[in-house]
Enzyme design. Sequence first.
Site, PDB file in Angstrom:
ATOM      1  CD  GLU A   1      -5.116   1.469   2.255  1.00  0.00           C
ATOM      2  OE1 GLU A   1      -5.413   1.327   1.063  1.00  0.00           O
ATOM      3  OE2 GLU A   1      -5.209   0.547   3.083  1.00  0.00           O
TER       4      GLU A   1
ATOM      5  NE  ARG B   1      -3.695  -2.370   0.076  1.00  0.00           N
ATOM      6  CZ  ARG B   1      -3.384  -3.570  -0.416  1.00  0.00           C
ATOM      7  NH1 ARG B   1      -2.250  -3.746  -1.058  1.00  0.00           N
ATOM      8  NH2 ARG B   1      -4.206  -4.579  -0.301  1.00  0.00           N
TER       9      ARG B   1
ATOM     10  CB  SER C   1      -8.929  -0.965   4.211  1.00  0.00           C
ATOM     11  OG  SER C   1      -9.593  -2.110   3.725  1.00  0.00           O
TER      12      SER C   1
END
Length: 374
Positions: free
Chosen positions: A366, A182, A259
Amino acid sequence: MSTIDPAQIATRAGARFERDVPLAPYTTLRLGGPATAMVTCTYTDSLVSVVRELDAAGVPLLVLAGGSNLVIADTGFDGVVVRVANPAVQIGGPADGTTDGTVVRAEAGAVWDEVVAATVSAGLGGLECLSGIPGSAGATPVQNVGAYGVEVGSVLRRVRLLDRRTGNVHWAQPGELSLGYRTSVLKHSDDALVLEVELDVTADGLSAPLRYRELASALGAAEGERAPVAQVRECVLKLRAGKGMVLDPADHDTWSAGSFFTNPIVPADRLPAVLSAIETRVGADIAVPRYPVAGSDAVKLSAGWLIERAGFHRGHPGTSAPARLSTKHTLALTNRGAAATTDLLDLARDVRAGVREAFGVTLEPEPVLVGCAF
């Protein structure tokens, strides 16, 4: 703001200019105050020209595309939002002499799921596991977007970038991007702007090897097998929808940034203490989901699993709260329709503190936070 007139810059570049634009409608969380101005660029040349001129003039600038990974402050953004809206997609066309139908070229403003859908319709494989992910094509290498065992980095051919320090445009190879879980060198820096991506796909109509157990099981296949791309896409969309991870204006569980926390990576020397804390909390006979980290002896744990075992359940903190954990997936923080960004960040702080207290693990966000922190 600078005395330079952004409206004139937009006009010269053939872009649309607006003042005092609410930003909430441009994010999947539907949160955030107004921008002083917005310039919408529907062509790559226009985008390059606008960003070059605004940067040269020292105008505060926020680049926005799909808005699926942004948390914007309630006060908004005191500057110019440059909206990336160049949507062109080319499948199987010439690219560096390649005409065999295995290259997808998407401009940064293309809707990512539409790119995936187009490849599946053309019988091309490799992107199907990334179906249903909201946002733009240009954001995918920034985040090294991944799902169901596939990351964009595994199919990325190259990325066309605007170097905002020099104004130069160039193609970068995946090895130059430091792609990781990520993340990439593009994520925490404004030095480069993605203009276009090229992706390698396969022409045999079959998916990438199935590496995610839940997906393989839903397809009735073994891990490592390949399946027809249309079948895999349909299954992925169904699985994501069941978790509130496919955008639906009528479903507040999808009013999220996906998320919210990344799965934490725990160094080997800290893992025994973390596992001991987990055992104390949930018992010795509970299997802890953990995954190896390539090139490291660290271990990746499941953020969603930790959140639930720390005592946070779907819908937390309750039906009266304007911001809650999704009722389908504890890793998503959602706007129930009347939330403010401060409500969402208060919830994020609550969850992060609870997991840290229970297990000694600090969860990291995130999404990109604009004008706010927690």
